[in-house]
Design a protein around this motif. Structure first.
Motif, PDB file in Angstrom:
ATOM      1  N   HIS A   1      -2.590   0.959  13.770  1.00 42.31           N
ATOM      2  CA  HIS A   1      -3.485   0.035  14.461  1.00 42.31           C
ATOM      3  C   HIS A   1      -3.499  -1.348  13.833  1.00 42.31           C
ATOM      4  O   HIS A   1      -3.943  -2.299  14.458  1.00 42.31           O
ATOM      5  N   LEU A   2      -3.047  -1.450  12.597  1.00 36.97           N
ATOM      6  CA  LEU A   2      -2.988  -2.767  11.974  1.00 36.97           C
ATOM      7  C   LEU A   2      -1.614  -3.388  12.230  1.00 36.97           C
ATOM      8  O   LEU A   2      -1.495  -4.531  12.647  1.00 36.97           O
ATOM      9  N   GLY A   3      -0.568  -2.586  12.008  1.00 29.10           N
ATOM     10  CA  GLY A   3       0.798  -3.086  12.121  1.00 29.10           C
ATOM     11  C   GLY A   3       1.260  -3.184  13.561  1.00 29.10           C
ATOM     12  O   GLY A   3       1.188  -4.234  14.178  1.00 29.10           O
ATOM     13  N   ARG A   4       1.715  -2.046  14.068  1.00 30.31           N
ATOM     14  CA  ARG A   4       2.292  -2.062  15.418  1.00 30.31           C
ATOM     15  C   ARG A   4       1.339  -2.624  16.470  1.00 30.31           C
ATOM     16  O   ARG A   4       1.740  -3.370  17.341  1.00 30.31           O
ATOM     17  N   PHE A   5       0.072  -2.262  16.391  1.00 34.83           N
ATOM     18  CA  PHE A   5      -0.866  -2.702  17.420  1.00 34.83           C
ATOM     19  C   PHE A   5      -1.158  -4.196  17.309  1.00 34.83           C
ATOM     20  O   PHE A   5      -1.254  -4.876  18.305  1.00 34.83           O
ATOM     21  N   ASN A   6      -1.348  -4.657  16.084  1.00 34.77           N
ATOM     22  CA  ASN A   6      -1.835  -6.023  15.921  1.00 34.77           C
ATOM     23  C   ASN A   6      -0.938  -6.919  15.068  1.00 34.77           C
ATOM     24  O   ASN A   6      -1.323  -8.027  14.736  1.00 34.77           O
ATOM     25  N   LYS A   7       0.210  -6.395  14.756  1.00 32.67           N
ATOM     26  CA  LYS A   7       1.263  -7.176  14.082  1.00 32.67           C
ATOM     27  C   LYS A   7       0.835  -7.783  12.747  1.00 32.67           C
ATOM     28  O   LYS A   7       1.294  -8.854  12.361  1.00 32.67           O
ATOM     29  N   ASN A   8      -0.083  -7.115  12.061  1.00 30.23           N
ATOM     30  CA  ASN A   8      -0.453  -7.592  10.724  1.00 30.23           C
ATOM     31  C   ASN A   8       0.389  -6.853   9.687  1.00 30.23           C
ATOM     32  O   ASN A   8      -0.035  -5.828   9.179  1.00 30.23           O
ATOM     33  N   TYR A   9       1.561  -7.347   9.438  1.00 31.65           N
ATOM     34  CA  TYR A   9       2.430  -6.685   8.463  1.00 31.65           C
ATOM     35  C   TYR A   9       2.357  -7.369   7.097  1.00 31.65           C
ATOM     36  O   TYR A   9       2.580  -6.746   6.079  1.00 31.65           O
ATOM     37  N   GLU A  10       2.048  -8.664   7.102  1.00 30.47           N
ATOM     38  CA  GLU A  10       2.212  -9.444   5.873  1.00 30.47           C
ATOM     39  C   GLU A  10       1.024  -9.391   4.923  1.00 30.47           C
ATOM     40  O   GLU A  10       1.217  -9.287   3.719  1.00 30.47           O
ATOM     41  N   ALA A  11      -0.203  -9.460   5.486  1.00 28.99           N
ATOM     42  CA  ALA A  11      -1.376  -9.610   4.610  1.00 28.99           C
ATOM     43  C   ALA A  11      -1.452  -8.521   3.534  1.00 28.99           C
ATOM     44  O   ALA A  11      -1.607  -8.846   2.344  1.00 28.99           O
ATOM     45  N   PRO A  12      -1.329  -7.238   3.892  1.00 26.09           N
ATOM     46  CA  PRO A  12      -1.412  -6.230   2.824  1.00 26.09           C
ATOM     47  C   PRO A  12      -0.306  -6.402   1.783  1.00 26.09           C
ATOM     48  O   PRO A  12      -0.537  -6.198   0.587  1.00 26.09           O
ATOM     49  N   ARG A  13       0.860  -6.806   2.249  1.00 23.74           N
ATOM     50  CA  ARG A  13       1.980  -7.000   1.300  1.00 23.74           C
ATOM     51  C   ARG A  13       1.730  -8.190   0.385  1.00 23.74           C
ATOM     52  O   ARG A  13       2.084  -8.161  -0.787  1.00 23.74           O
ATOM     53  N   GLU A  14       1.098  -9.237   0.947  1.00 21.90           N
ATOM     54  CA  GLU A  14       0.767 -10.398   0.110  1.00 21.90           C
ATOM     55  C   GLU A  14      -0.167  -9.962  -1.020  1.00 21.90           C
ATOM     56  O   GLU A  14      -0.004 -10.369  -2.165  1.00 21.90           O
ATOM     57  N   ILE A  15      -1.147  -9.136  -0.674  1.00 18.32           N
ATOM     58  CA  ILE A  15      -2.087  -8.675  -1.705  1.00 18.32           C
ATOM     59  C   ILE A  15      -1.341  -7.826  -2.732  1.00 18.32           C
ATOM     60  O   ILE A  15      -1.522  -8.002  -3.945  1.00 18.32           O
ATOM     61  N   ILE A  16      -0.493  -6.943  -2.245  1.00 18.91           N
ATOM     62  CA  ILE A  16       0.261  -6.071  -3.158  1.00 18.91           C
ATOM     63  C   ILE A  16       1.077  -6.914  -4.138  1.00 18.91           C
ATOM     64  O   ILE A  16       1.089  -6.669  -5.344  1.00 18.91           O
ATOM     65  N   ARG A  17       1.713  -7.942  -3.602  1.00 18.59           N
ATOM     66  CA  ARG A  17       2.503  -8.814  -4.479  1.00 18.59           C
ATOM     67  C   ARG A  17       1.598  -9.575  -5.447  1.00 18.59           C
ATOM     68  O   ARG A  17       1.907  -9.702  -6.629  1.00 18.59           O
ATOM     69  N   ALA A  18       0.457 -10.056  -4.943  1.00 21.37           N
ATOM     70  CA  ALA A  18      -0.460 -10.815  -5.789  1.00 21.37           C
ATOM     71  C   ALA A  18      -0.988  -9.967  -6.946  1.00 21.37           C
ATOM     72  O   ALA A  18      -1.324 -10.487  -8.007  1.00 21.37           O
ATOM     73  N   LEU A  19      -1.050  -8.664  -6.734  1.00 23.90           N
ATOM     74  CA  LEU A  19      -1.538  -7.789  -7.803  1.00 23.90           C
ATOM     75  C   LEU A  19      -0.423  -7.466  -8.801  1.00 23.90           C
ATOM     76  O   LEU A  19      -0.662  -6.770  -9.775  1.00 23.90           O
ATOM     77  N   GLY A  20       0.776  -7.948  -8.507  1.00 21.57           N
ATOM     78  CA  GLY A  20       1.892  -7.740  -9.438  1.00 21.57           C
ATOM     79  C   GLY A  20       2.542  -6.376  -9.311  1.00 21.57           C
ATOM     80  O   GLY A  20       3.318  -5.958 -10.164  1.00 21.57           O
ATOM     81  N   LEU A  21       2.239  -5.671  -8.234  1.00 21.19           N
ATOM     82  CA  LEU A  21       2.797  -4.330  -8.062  1.00 21.19           C
ATOM     83  C   LEU A  21       4.267  -4.415  -7.655  1.00 21.19           C
ATOM     84  O   LEU A  21       4.693  -5.372  -7.018  1.00 21.19           O
ATOM     85  N   ASN A  22       5.000  -3.382  -8.025  1.00 22.88           N
ATOM     86  CA  ASN A  22       6.409  -3.335  -7.645  1.00 22.88           C
ATOM     87  C   ASN A  22       6.502  -2.545  -6.322  1.00 22.88           C
ATOM     88  O   ASN A  22       6.434  -1.330  -6.311  1.00 22.88           O
ATOM     89  N   LEU A  23       6.633  -3.288  -5.239  1.00 21.08           N
ATOM     90  CA  LEU A  23       6.611  -2.666  -3.904  1.00 21.08           C
ATOM     91  C   LEU A  23       8.014  -2.235  -3.485  1.00 21.08           C
ATOM     92  O   LEU A  23       8.929  -3.049  -3.410  1.00 21.08           O
TER      93      LEU A  23
END
Lengths: 265, 715
Positions: free
Chosen positions: B598-620
């Motif tokens: 419902h976040l991705g396919r439905f509403n095309k929000n793919y980037e925001a969670p990844r931005e946070i993941i990167r900001a936290l320094g996680l290795n995605l």
């Protein structure tokens, strides 16, 4: 031909609730209303009889209660009941199951149904008496806790199965008209979709009073009842459960200590 | 007019053309015209039958005439770029592009000849098909023909040698002996062979003409304008074909090519070739909101949903015919992938067979024979419809804008109306009706999670707040999620955000109730929430629940509730790095991220969670199926309230198995309350407990900003 299905709007409670100041009821603010589970089955049985019969059958649902009870009646209408009657007046406030049976009997005399199907009991008060008392007042035969009902083709007799204790069943024949109290599990109640309930809003609900049904004063409310509620309360806890934690050895020694304490060693 | 000067001579441009029907007797030409008109007549008749079929459907509520221009633009942009056809099958997409453009140019070329010969020349004496225009025409036709044939040969190679499983037409909803799809395979091959034969005979026609007329300098001298045909001509000459033989061959080939092409045209509306038209029209009428906003029911109609085939909108009937059996939806469907009796492709194909059987004749059969629900081979099982997770993987990947899920939900509405559903689901719907939440808890308990917090939260129903938080059922009542919910509240507090809750004013948002098909209950929930939201005092809404987010954002406006709502990931992505939300501790975990449907396919929000993941320094490290191809956790469409079949792999377990392939994976990150429940369960039941853990992104943010545990914070 008519089938009368008396239903009850029962009350369910949350963990937190309060009593009324006179301690004779739970404060109405804490009431959560629902159609009595058993009545789902008795209505379904009536609907199944109607659907499997070629001759026209009218299903009348009735209840005793204030306008809050309309919601449950609408649910029944949404499922396919043809008509609904709600009986209420302020004199009916402290009516017990016998008093309710008197009202149902008056409705039955007016409508002359060939069959009355009720639930075995209500989930809130669980008296299990309304149905059989109705039969007593009307002088009709009755069968309680029925889990199979098969009327013959001209509706003069029915063969039934009654659920007894210990997994036993009792088969019997009963003359109609009769009052049958239906046990849960006899069928699979259908779903009343919200759309159906909304559409049922347009079906009028007959609002009757004890007067309009021709009841006399001695039959109404507390005068017509066999019991009155004196007090409602939460029983005191008689025993408590504890969970024994620790390693198996620790648990065993704790358990031994409890047993010894109990024995008074 | 300037003469055309070439190495082999100087020509009058008007001489450089092809004499149409050269050496044909007038009677054979008449005969050909009769055949030609017959073919056009058949094409129109067949088209009429199909159009009549669509007209037997209902009107398409979501469509407005004003969208038509945008729709046509969209259709051309898709066809010209072939972008939807290249997805997840790039080479095949390009090969289809070659067939498509080849076919289009060849068709346009043939039409140009007709235009001059039958219209402009006899009516106005106007000719244009000569000279350089003719020569460039020849070259272009040669290129188009080559592309056309190359593409078709690749498709033959693909079907015969590559044999992708999605093309084998195996139905997960029927036993192998219950259906016969050999006719599909035959049609596929006939279609390919007919087209490739038309293409090859076209080249042979040109080549034999070059040999036959090799004495004519306007043909021979300019032969290299059609290089492929010339190479074929040389080969034929090498094999001993002389001018006379070429003439005879050409005559026979001409009739063969012509009749085959005309037969093809006559049959376009009734065969696989119809997708040329239906897919394009389907793209024009694409509903851009098909995934995130389900169609409203018509309150005036007595019945609801799709019961009979005539209940379908004409657009959905057209959708059935637009399907090219490409199998992308079949491949993407999480229900199909885990062995459920559902393939979106087969729902569409069954219904198409049903529509063709019942609605192509002069009169409609009686009502009883129009029901699409049932056990016949072209009807749809109840079990099939209930297998759908409404994850929209099928709708999202469909290259021709077929609306599988809206069709399935419409059919479910009918099932719900009839009570044909799992008893537990029925119970849940009654519970939601009664208590406003799926947990059967009292309304008063909705915000009981706040009791443990060391601060009070405002009530947005009667206090002004900047941000109102719509919590949703799972985040409110599920004990595991409550911890996340508490952390999020504390993060908001830490950020000094002026926020509030709706407490017991909130009801289940209704997203999943709607996807179950209980439209009446959905309307009730939506109307209750909208009324409550209208009376409240906030600037915008945020939520941690993608399901609530979707329906409030996309579906409430249809009921008069227009609110600005944001998922917490995009909200925090905007402000991360600000004052208190700066990560103080670098997290070195190897994580993967699951896009909620419902976040991705439905509403095309793919980037925001990844931005946070990167900001936290996680290795995605991404999983194979990610972003738009994210694999549903299995909870959608009300399936979280329906028990899964015992002994079958659940979609969530399948997903965990996929994640487990990532080397040294430590955390499976989710940002949806239902995902947290589904995957924590799946990690235990799929034997990966102890290998990696499931965490809400909020929990990782809390860890990175070193938010003390609630116990420490309270004490």
């Amino acid at each position: 031909m008519k089938i009368l299905v008396p239903i009850k709007q029962v009350v369910t409670l949350d963990e937190d609730f309060e009593f009324t100041p006179d301690n004779r009821d739970v404060d109405h603010d804490f009431h959560i209303y629902d159609l009595n589970e058993w009545d789902d089955y008795s209505l379904e049985e009536a609907l199944l009889i109607k659907e499997s019969n070629d001759s026209p059958i009218e299903i009348i649902v009735c209840t005793v209660g204030n306008e809050y009870a309309d919601e449950s009646l609408r649910k029944c209408l949404a499922k396919g009941a043809d008509r609904a009657i709600r009986v209420w007046s302020n004199e009916l406030k402290n009516t017990d199951s016998i008093g309710i049976a008197r009202i149902i009997a008056h409705i039955a005399r007016r409508e002359e149904p060939q069959l009355i199907l009720t639930g075995v009991q209500s989930s809130d008060f669980a008296h299990s008496t309304t149905g059989v008392a109705t039969a007593g007042i009307l002088g009709w035969p009755y069968a309680a806790v029925v889990n199979r009902f098969e009327p013959d083709h001209d509706f003069t007799k029915a063969s039934i199965l009654r659920e007894l204790e210990g997994g036993l069943e009792e088969a019997m024949n009963i003359d109609l008209p009769a009052v049958i109290t239906i046990q849960v599990g006899i069928n699979k109640p259908r779903y009343a979709s919200l759309r159906g309930i909304k559409q049922a809003q347009s079906i009028p609900i007959e609002e009757a009073t004890p007067d309009s049904l021709g009841m006399i004063d001695s039959e109404i409310g507390e005068s017509g009842s066999a019991s009155i509620i004196k007090k409602m309360f939460i029983p005191e806890k008689l025993s408590t459960a504890i969970i024994i934690e620790g390693t198996p050895a620790q648990q065993a020694s704790k358990l031994a200590k409890i047993i010894n304490d109990f024995k008074g060693v | 007019m300037h003469p055309i000067v070439t190495a082999s001579g100087t020509f009058n441009p008007e001489q450089i053309t092809r004499v149409v029907f050269q050496d044909f007797s007038p009677s054979t030409i008449r005969f050909f015209y009769v055949i030609g008109y017959l073919a056009i007549g058949l094409f129109l008749w067949n088209s009429f039958i199909e159009i009549r079929k669509y007209m037997r459907g209902k009107k398409n509520g979501s469509f407005k005439i004003s969208c038509l221009v945008a729709g046509v633009k969209y259709m051309f942009s898709v066809l010209l770029t072939h972008r939807t056809l290249r997805r997840r099958d790039t080479l095949t997409g390009w090969m289809h592009a070659m067939i498509f453009f080849g076919f289009s140019v060849l068709l346009a070329g043939t039409s140009i000849i007709t235009l001059q010969y039958d219209i402009t020349a006899p009516l106005f004496g106007f000719k244009f098909w000569y000279g350089y225009f003719y020569l460039w025409f020849l070259l272009l036709m040669n290129i188009a023909g080559s592309a056309f044939i190359t593409g078709l040969l690749y498709m033959m190679y693909r079907r015969n040698w590559l044999k992708p499983p999605k093309l084998d037409y195996t139905r997960p909803d029927r036993e192998p002996n219950e259906y016969d799809r050999s006719s599909y395979r035959h049609e596929d091959w006939v279609f390919l062979w007919v087209m490739v034969t038309i293409g090859i005979t076209g080249f042979l026609l040109a080549a034999t003409r070059i040999i036959w007329l090799h004495d004519d300098p306007t043909v021979w001298g300019l032969r290299w304008w059609q290089p492929i045909s010339t190479v074929i001509a040389y080969t034929l000459m090498h094999l001993g074909v002389n001018s006379n033989l070429a003439h005879i061959l050409r005559n026979d080939l001409w009739w063969f090519h012509g009749l085959l092409a005309l037969t093809f045209i006559a049959l376009i509306p009734r065969t696989k070739a119809k997708h040329i038209l239906t897919s394009a029209i389907s793209l024009i009428f694409k509903d851009p909101m098909a995934a995130q906003r389900l169609p409203r029911s018509n309150p005036d109609e007595v019945s609801i949903g799709y019961s009979e085939i005539t209940d379908f909108t004409w657009k959905h009937l057209l959708n059935l015919d637009a399907c090219t059996k490409c199998g992308r939806c079949h491949e993407a469907c999480p229900a199909r992938a885990t062995g459920a009796p559902l393939s979106p492709r087969d729902v569409i194909l069954s219904l198409r067979e049903f529509a063709n059987r019942t609605m192509e004749s002069q009169t409609l059969p009686n009502k009883a024979e129009l029901s699409v629900h049932g056990k016949a081979v072209d009807q749809v099982f109840m079990e099939t419809l209930w297998s759908c997770r409404t994850c929209m993987a099928c709708v999202e990947i469909c290259p021709v804008a077929i609306e599988h899920v809206p069709i399935i939900v419409q059919m479910r509405r009918k099932l719900v109306e009839d009570g044909d559903m799992d008893p537990i689901l029925q119970k849940t719907l009654q519970t939601i009706h009664k208590s406003g939440n799926s947990f059967g808890e009292s309304k008063r308990k909705r915000a009981s999670w706040v009791k443990k917090l060391p601060f009070e939260i405002k009530d947005a129903r009667n206090e002004d707040v900047d941000v109102a938080w719509f919590v949703g059922d799972y985040a409110s009542f599920d004990p595991r999620n409550q911890k996340v919910t508490q952390s999020f509240a504390r993060i908001l507090k830490l950020l000094n955000i002026d926020f509030g809750l709706f407490f017991e004013g909130e009801s289940n948002a209704g997203n999943d109730v709607r996807r179950v098909g209980e439209e009446g209950l959905y309307e009730l929930l939506a109307e209750n929430n909208i009324e409550m939201l209208r009376k409240s005092h906030f600037k915008r809404i945020i939520t941690t629940d993608p399901h609530s987010y979707n329906t409030i954002r996309n579906e409430y406006p249809d009921f008069g509730g227009k609110f600005e709502i944001e998922h917490y990931t995009s909200y925090l992505a905007r402000i991360i790095g600000w004052n208190q939300l700066t990560p103080t501790r670098k997290l070195n975990y190897t994580v993967t991220f699951h896009d909620p449907c419902h976040l991705g396919r439905f509403n095309k929000n793919y980037e925001a969670p990844r931005e946070i993941i990167r900001a936290l320094g996680l290795n995605l490290v991404e999983m194979e199926r990610t972003r738009d191809n994210s694999f549903c956790c299995g909870a959608g469409g009300g399936r979280i309230w329906i028990p899964d079949v015992v002994g079958m792999e659940k979609p969530s377990q399948n997903r965990i198995r996929e994640a487990a392939k990532i080397k040294d994976l430590e955390i499976f990150v989710v940002c949806c309350p239902k995902d947290l429940v589904m995957f924590e369960d799946a990690i235990k039941t799929s034997g990966h407990e102890g290998h990696f853990v499931v965490k809400e992104l909020i929990e990782l943010i809390a860890e990175a900003i070193e938010l003390p545990t609630l116990e420490t914070a309270v004490s």
